[in-house]
Design an enzyme around this catalytic site. Structure first.
Site, PDB file in Angstrom:
ATOM      1  N   LYS A   9      39.987 -47.349  35.474  1.00 32.78           N
ATOM      2  CA  LYS A   9      40.658 -48.383  34.677  1.00 32.78           C
ATOM      3  C   LYS A   9      41.022 -49.562  35.573  1.00 32.78           C
ATOM      4  CE  LYS A   9      44.940 -47.755  36.529  1.00 32.78           C
ATOM      5  NZ  LYS A   9      45.681 -48.808  37.297  1.00 32.78           N
ATOM      6  N   ASP A 131      49.946 -42.358  35.161  1.00 32.73           N
ATOM      7  CA  ASP A 131      48.787 -42.971  34.505  1.00 32.73           C
ATOM      8  C   ASP A 131      47.999 -41.991  33.634  1.00 32.73           C
ATOM      9  OD1 ASP A 131      49.250 -45.476  35.536  1.00 32.73           O
ATOM     10  OD2 ASP A 131      47.774 -45.324  37.149  1.00 32.73           O
TER      11      ASP A 131
END
Length: 283
Positions: A9, A131
């Site tokens: 990401k 995350d």
């Protein structure tokens, strides 16, 4: 045997709001998955086996932590063999370890026939890393709290990025601690929340010439590692529409109009780990 892709990401925006009583920080971030990924292969085993070329102790490996967390939550003591083919660099701000952990939880949920819902898997994942919950909601989300409040968003346009990682890695823990030493966090939540929604709408509409992205960690990280600013400058000089540190770094990304320009830019980063990638529109 199951084979999964664990995607990386980038952060289009990252605001650090305050330090929490539990030692974490409240954030608000716009996170987007990219088509760079690790490959994980899962096979039945009598014990826990993790095969990887990484020099990480097993107890510190987020794949191992995910397996243990799932065993503890369910009471199941089945074994598993995980073979990890690593493509996402470590300490890069690209979420590789967190993605591997989320992928492990998803794969074992299927392989062991647990039938756990996404919310339960996210809750287990949040105990492993901040995350991790994002990676159950690809490709694009606004992420809040310590990373456990997720707002999935639709996106139809893919963006071409050049991602560049210098030779050094950065500890997420260090980056947040260093920020506390360097600055007072007086961010106004309502203003940031509005700005991040405006940024999302621009992304959705493809109006990338009007981007205003930010990362509250970038300034302090760049003071310690001035090469970050040098990479940003090179990307912008090469034609990037914008450039930003991803997460706590050390990866910097730039947005380009097309793959031809992006691939040409790779030539100026010889000696660096660098790639042309696309943001995901579906998963």
């Amino acid at each position: 045997m199951l084979t999964y892709k664990a995607f990386a990401k980038i952060n289009w925006a990252l605001s650090v709001l305050n330090k929490r009583n539990d030692g974490y920080h409240d954030i608000i971030s716009l996170m987007h998955a990219i088509d760079l990924y690790d490959t994980l292969i899962f096979e039945p085993s009598s014990g826990i086996e993790i095969q990887t070329e990484l020099p990480i102790k097993r107890v510190n490996n987020l794949i191992y932590k995910a397996i243990i967390a799932l065993q503890q939550y369910t009471g199941i003591k089945k074994g598993i063999k995980v073979t990890l083919h690593k493509q996402i660099p470590i300490g890069a701000g690209l979420g590789g370890g967190s993605s591997d952990a989320a992928t492990t939880l998803k794969a074992l949920n299927e392989l062991w026939g647990l039938n756990l819902g996404v919310n339960t898997l996210q809750e287990i994942g949040a105990s492993i890393g901040s995350d991790v919950p994002f990676f159950f909601n690809l490709p694009l989300c606004i992420v809040e709290g310590r990373g456990d409040i997720i707002k999935p968003l639709k996106i139809e346009k893919s963006y071409t990025l050049v991602i560049v990682k210098p030779k050094f890695s950065i500890s997420t823990k260090w980056a947040y601690e260093f920020l506390n030493l360097e600055t007072e966090l007086t961010t106004e939540y309502k203003k940031i929340n509005n700005n991040i929604w405006q940024l999302y709408l621009l992304l959705y509409e493809g109006a990338y010439s009007n981007f205003h992205s930010w990362n509250d960690l970038e300034k302090s990280v760049s003071r310690k590692y001035p090469e970050i600013e040098k990479i940003k400058k090179k990307l912008l000089e090469a034609g990037a529409l914008m450039s930003l540190l991803s997460g706590s770094g050390s990866t910097v990304f730039g947005v380009f109009n097309n793959e031809v320009d992006a691939n040409e830019t790779l030539k100026i980063f010889e000696g660096y780990w660098c790639k042309v990638v696309q943001t995901l529109t579906s998963y």
